[in-house]
Every structure is written in structure tokens, then in C-alpha cells.
Design an enzyme around this catalytic site. Structure first.
Site, PDB file in Angstrom:
ATOM      1  CB  CYS A  94      -0.874  -0.037   1.364  1.00  0.00           C
ATOM      2  SG  CYS A  94      -1.946  -1.655   1.422  1.00  0.00           S
TER       3      CYS A  94
ATOM      4  N   GLY B  85      -0.067  -3.482   3.982  1.00  0.00           N
ATOM      5  CA  GLY B  85      -0.217  -4.848   4.213  1.00  0.00           C
ATOM      6  C   GLY B  85       1.201  -5.440   4.218  1.00  0.00           C
TER       7      GLY B  85
ATOM      8  CB  CYS C 178      -1.945   0.479   7.782  1.00  0.00           C
ATOM      9  SG  CYS C 178      -3.336   0.298   6.929  1.00  0.00           S
TER      10      CYS C 178
ATOM     11  CG  HIS D 225      -6.537   1.474  -0.579  1.00  0.00           C
ATOM     12  ND1 HIS D 225      -5.509   2.071  -1.138  1.00  0.00           N
ATOM     13  CD2 HIS D 225      -6.485   0.532   0.463  1.00  0.00           C
ATOM     14  CE1 HIS D 225      -4.274   1.479  -0.318  1.00  0.00           C
ATOM     15  NE2 HIS D 225      -4.861   0.630   0.438  1.00  0.00           N
TER      16      HIS D 225
END
Length: 423
Positions: free
Chosen positions: A89, A412, A410, A380
Site C-alpha cells: 500500500c 499490508g 498502513c 484504494h
């Protein structure tokens, strides 16, 4: 930072719901449209760029090193190098920090960076057994043998492995990202009501931003033979708490995380021009803003959603600043429970004692957090989101005549990223 790092300008595509308006446009085409428009908009000679660096998670099979494909399709000289970066991400942010590291080691002073993702076009896969059978059938010249091999084919062999689900599952913890959001909901006692209310507010904020044309100066429409889209299409203008309450949990039948309080699976691209302050002056370019500092951290994969607090704590310590110095925050909305968990952790003395020697980061003012909504309503596109929140944060700081912003997300697999920005 050894030298002031400038973001000159940026553009992004509209964000489209997966399998929707951008379904028929591949990631390399999508990225090249935005990259080309950004360079032309700023009237910079392609040959002046030292390199192109693009973040992407699910690299398409037909476009290995997608950054290079995007660069050539966008009009860059074949002599301009390009490479792709991947930090799940945070891939869109990694493109930025990779360029900064190049600048700081005197390898160049002008870069095109960004992130792109076509989640619509993440491939389907089949088992090795099925692949091996097809290979045998293809390699044999005997019709009799081919038919004999075909008798081994079973209906279950035709069931594909969905690449999107596979890619959103952490191989270390074995948990799909939504399950990690359930973990945080349990850890911080975040109710379904709290998550749905947060999701509703995200839609309301994005709706207001679209109606007030907030995103217009950062979006370039996609108009091609394969796609036409002019604005983000994930927001539900008529979203209600009642509709959200009706949705079933999708990662745990007894859980609280639903499709409605999770980020949307989407397609999109975002690009930035980054250089030294000296280079911007040389090219007579007006800076959009500055990157003051950044950090990445690693953490427990099945609590990956807490990446923002760990990364921000490290950033604040490194930069000798505190939450009171921050005017606006963009915290990527992977899941409502994940955002709320970070809000709670920021102000928690107990969390600070366990992880930060008792130093509480502080209570986040809701009025400065994701002021125009986030990924729950916008979507996203995983490789693009890091670039998008940096671009939008700088635009919004300028719009409100504020100075300092925090962009954080955050990642993954158990990481976090935070960028300190200034206009």
C-alpha cells in the site's frame, strides 16, 4: 534532509470502482495518460528528467517493469531510465522516497514519480496441476494422447484462484487484510456502530468535496477509446447509516468489518514531479510544497493497520516535532476500524507505555483528519494511494493557507509509512 526537496506539481486520474469505468484500461495505459499530461502541463522538456519511478503492486504480466512502459508511452526519451517499486500500500510513497534518496546521493535532481493500480485487471490463476495438464496436452502431438489427457480434467480444476484475494492475503500471518482489521476492532473494542458512522462521514465528506469542486485541480479525466471517466465514482451520494447497518460482515461471520466500512477496491493513477529547490528555480517552477522528512516501519503483520502510529512516532522523534505542529492529517482509510484504532492509540497512555516509553503522541483533532474523506468513499487503488494522499494533502494545505501536514498509511504485511509535508 540535505537539500530542500520540492514537489512541483501532481495529477491523478479519477478513481473508479473496480470492474467499472476503468475496467478496459490497463495500468500502463492509465499511468501513461496521467504522466504525459503532468509533464505537458508543466511545460518541462522530457529530456530534463533524470528518471521515472513508479509504484505498483499487481504488476501486469504484459508490462514487466511497468514504470518503463509508462515512461515510453508517456513520451519520455528511450534514454531516460525507469524502474518500478513495490511496498504494497505504500508503493506510491516509496516512489517518492526512492527519488529523494537518488537526489541526496547526487544521482539526479528531477524525477517523475507516482503510483498506479488496475485492480480490475489483476489476473486469475489456476493450480499447478491444471497448468501441468494443459502443458502436457499442448506438448503432445498425438491426438489420442491429447484425448486421454483430457479425460483427467475435472470441473474443480477449472475454478480459478482469484489473484485479487490472493494478493490481499498476507503470506506470513495467513490473514486477509480484512481479518487484520477485525483484530484491531477486537483489540480496541471498536463497535460496528462506530465503524459504520465513520464510513458514513467519509462518504459525506467526499460528497461535499465533489460538490465544492475540491478535487478538480488534482484530477485529469480519462478519455480514450477504452474508457471515459471525469470524476471519482466510488462515493455513494445517498449513503445512509441504515444501509450500512444492513451489510453483513465479510471477513468473520461474527465480526464487524463489512464492505461498507472498508476501503473500496478500485483503479487509479497519480503522478508527481519532484526535484531540488535549486532545480525548481532553474526551471522557473513554482513549488506545490516540500517534503520535510519521512519514515517507514515494520510491525506485526496481523496488526498491520497500526502502521500509521508506529511510523508517525518514529517520524516525530526523528524530526523533533509533535502532533501540535501538524495542521492537517491524511491517514489512508484502509478500514474504518483501522483508522479508529490509530486514533485511539495516538491518545492512549497504556499503548504509549507498552510501545513508546510512555510518551503519548496526543489526541488527533477530528477537524484536521481526512477533511475531504478518504478511501472508504473514494477507493484504494493500492499502488496509487500513497501518491494520492501526498498530492491531496499539499493541495489542501495550500487551499486552507496552512503550513504543515502529515500523510500516513498502513501497509499490508505489517509496515507503516509517514511523510512530513510543508507548503
Amino acid at each position: 534532509m540535505k537539500e530542500k526537496i520540492v514537489i512541483v506539481d501532481g495529477l491523478r486520474s479519477p478513481i473508479a470502482k473496480a470492474y467499472g469505468k476503468l475496467n478496459n484500461i490497463q495500468a500502463d495505459e492509465l499511468g501513461s495518460i496521467i504522466a504525459k499530461e503532468l509533464v505537458l502541463k508543466n511545460n518541462i522538456d522530457y529530456d530534463k528528467f533524470d528518471e521515472v519511478i513508479i509504484g505498483n503492486v499487481a504488476q501486469p504480466p504484459h508490462a514487466a517493469n511497468i514504470a518503463r512502459v509508462i515512461a515510453i508511452k508517456a513520451g519520455f526519451n528511450i534514454k531516460t531510465p525507469a524502474y518500478t517499486v513495490h511496498r504494497n500500500c505504500a508503493s506510491g510513497m516509496q516512489s517518492i522516497s526512492s527519488a529523494i534518496e537518488k537526489i541526496q546521493t547526487n544521482q539526479g535532481d528531477l524525477y517523475l514519480v507516482g503510483g498506479v493500480e488496475s485492480m480490475s485487471n489483476i489476473p486469475l490463476y489456476h493450480t499447478n496441476e491444471f497448468k501441468n495438464l494443459l502443458t502436457q496436452i499442448s506438448n503432445t502431438k498425438s491426438i489420442t494422447t491429447k484425448l486421454k489427457l483430457l479425460t483427467k480434467l475435472r470441473i474443480k480444476d477449472l475454478k480459478p484462484i482469484i489473484g485479487l484475494i490472493s494478493g490481499l492475503t498476507d503470506p506470513i500471518s495467513g490473514q486477509i487484510m480484512g481479518k487484520t482489521a477485525e483484530n484491531l476492532a477486537n483489540d480496541f473494542k471498536i463497535s460496528r456502530v462506530m465503524q459504520d458512522e465513520y464510513a458514513l462521514n467519509s462518504h459525506k465528506k467526499v460528497k461535499a468535496a465533489i460538490e465544492n469542486k475540491i478535487f478538480e485541480d488534482e484530477i485529469h479525466p480519462i478519455i480514450s477509446k477504452n474508457a471515459q471517466i471525469f470524476q471519482d465514482d466510488g462515493v455513494r451520494f445517498d449513503q445512509t447509516i441504515e444501509a450500512l447497518n444492513k451489510l453483513r460482515p465479510i471477513f468473520d461471520s461474527h465480526g464487524t468489518v463489512t464492505a461498507g466500512n472498508s476501503s473500496q477496491v478500485s483503479d487509479g493513477a497519480a503522478m508527481l514531479i519532484i526535484c531540488t529547490e535549486r532545480k525548481a528555480k532553474e526551471l522557473n517552477l513554482e513549488p506545490l510544497g516540500f517534503i520535510k522528512d519521512y519514515t517507514y516501519v515494520g510491525l506485526e503483520p496481523n496488526r498491520m493497520g497500526l502502521g500509521p502510529i508506529y511510523a508517525t512516532q518514529k517520524l516525530f522523534t526523528k524530526s523533533n516535532i509533535s502532533l501540535k505542529d501538524i495542521d492537517l492529517i491524511e491517514l489512508n482509510e484502509a478500514f474504518a476500524s483501522q483508522v479508529i484504532a490509530n486514533i485511539e492509540a495516538f491518545k492512549s497512555l497504556e499503548f504509549a507505555k507498552q510501545h513508546f516509553d510512555g510518551k503519548v503522541l496526543g489526541e488527533i483533532n477530528p477537524d484536521i483528519l481526512n477533511v475531504n474523506g478518504g478511501a472508504i468513499a473514494l477507493g484504494h487503488p493500492v499502488g496509487m494511494s500513497g501518491t494520492r494522499i501526498v498530492l491531496h494533502l499539499l493541495k489542501e494545505l495550500k487551499r486552507r493557507k496552512l503550513k504543515t501536514g502529515l500523510a500516513t498509511l498502513c501497509v499490508g504485511g505489517g509496515q507503516g509509512a509517514s511523510f512530513l509535508l510543508e507548503v
